[in-house]
Design an enzyme around this catalytic site. Sequence first.
Site, mmCIF file in Angstrom:
data_model
loop_
_atom_site.group_PDB
_atom_site.id
_atom_site.type_symbol
_atom_site.label_atom_id
_atom_site.label_comp_id
_atom_site.label_asym_id
_atom_site.label_seq_id
_atom_site.Cartn_x
_atom_site.Cartn_y
_atom_site.Cartn_z
ATOM 1 N N HIS A 69 0.814 -1.219 0.000
ATOM 2 C CA HIS A 69 0.000 0.000 0.000
ATOM 3 C C HIS A 69 0.847 1.268 0.000
ATOM 4 O O HIS A 69 0.346 2.341 -0.319
ATOM 5 C CB HIS A 69 -1.036 -0.019 1.139
ATOM 6 C CG HIS A 69 -0.537 0.392 2.479
ATOM 7 N ND1 HIS A 69 -0.185 -0.508 3.458
ATOM 8 C CD2 HIS A 69 -0.336 1.615 3.015
ATOM 9 C CE1 HIS A 69 0.215 0.159 4.541
ATOM 10 N NE2 HIS A 69 0.128 1.434 4.302
ATOM 11 N N ASP A 121 -0.486 -7.535 1.673
ATOM 12 C CA ASP A 121 0.090 -6.180 1.628
ATOM 13 C C ASP A 121 1.619 -6.258 1.685
ATOM 14 O O ASP A 121 2.235 -5.938 2.705
ATOM 15 C CB ASP A 121 -0.475 -5.370 2.808
ATOM 16 C CG ASP A 121 -0.184 -3.885 2.699
ATOM 17 O OD1 ASP A 121 0.345 -3.444 1.670
ATOM 18 O OD2 ASP A 121 -0.504 -3.176 3.677
ATOM 19 N N SER A 220 4.130 2.458 8.181
ATOM 20 C CA SER A 220 3.724 1.420 7.228
ATOM 21 C C SER A 220 4.898 0.821 6.469
ATOM 22 O O SER A 220 5.829 1.524 6.086
ATOM 23 C CB SER A 220 2.744 1.994 6.206
ATOM 24 O OG SER A 220 1.450 1.841 6.695
HETATM 25 N N1 ARG Z 1 -1.241 2.536 7.145
HETATM 26 C C1 ARG Z 1 -0.382 3.276 8.017
HETATM 27 C C2 ARG Z 1 0.797 3.839 7.255
HETATM 28 O O1 ARG Z 1 0.760 3.904 6.060
HETATM 29 C C3 ARG Z 1 0.049 2.430 9.160
HETATM 30 C C4 ARG Z 1 -1.030 2.304 10.131
HETATM 31 C C5 ARG Z 1 -0.673 1.434 11.253
HETATM 32 N N2 ARG Z 1 -1.607 1.696 12.290
HETATM 33 C C6 ARG Z 1 -1.608 1.097 13.464
HETATM 34 N N3 ARG Z 1 -2.463 1.478 14.340
HETATM 35 N N4 ARG Z 1 -0.762 0.141 13.736
HETATM 36 O O2 ARG Z 1 1.730 4.364 7.798
#
Ligand code: ARG
Length: 263
Positions: A69, A121, A220
């Site tokens: 992503h 992912d 992420s």
């Molecule tokens: N999708 C988020 C990013 O792109 C990461 C989110 C992780 N969230 C969590 N509560 N562990 O950085």
Amino acid sequence: MMVLFATLPAALAAPATPAAAIVGGVRASTTDHPWMVAVASRSVYGDARSGQFCGGTLISPTKVVTAAHCLYDESTGQRVDRPDLSVVVGRTDLAGSAGQEVPVVDTWVDPNYDLNTNEWDVAVLTLAEPQDPRSVLPMVSQGDAAPYATGTAATVLGWGDLHGNGSYPATLHEVQVPMVANATCAADYHSGPSGTYDARTMVCAGRQSLGGRDACQGDSGGPLVVAGRLVGLVSWGEGCAEPGHPGVYTRLSVMADAVRGQL
Ligand code: ARG
């Protein structure tokens, strides 16, 4: 849907939902964790933090594993082509100039990756120049379930939000989180805005009732490590560090062979 990569640029400008971030952790160093890299684009994210927008892990001298992503714009569903996509190696403090910025010359996204459900992912980046073989972190074996046993201590690292309010640090952080049982996580994320937990391709980690420790926006793609092995990638979650909403990670053991096929 959930707070994902696409929200990062917005979050940098205007804080999203406040919560605790790498919430609840301590400072860490790329000297101790030379496989920890920042995935970056200065043209898109600016120079202040070396253009960092995701985390990644060196799994061979020329390959970095990160989240699929990180390479997509979730609002449009389109693959994002950042011409200066690079990986920052050996730079604990992204405001500094230590280490090296290595251009990414090729990207692979798992063909099963589903942007709507966040299943599969995982992505692999190919670097323009090989790095020190001693800087590599071994990956979990295909089908190895042991590291995911409930309660197992795991460590997550990243340069992401410290408090869930848009406080992006320049320095690397890490925090320890216990693995969460599949049934618990399925109940935590059975529907709703954040997404649905899929035990086949995901695993949860965090303190179920306490919260307070988690990955957050900007983390992420970064590593979840158990006993010196890469077992997961920061993928998604509802808020950050909230009780009852653990972090959701890519379960690497089901795609380890596919990733190794890229090495
Ligand atoms: N999708 C988020 C990013 O792109 C990461 C989110 C992780 N969230 C969590 N509560 N562990 O950085």
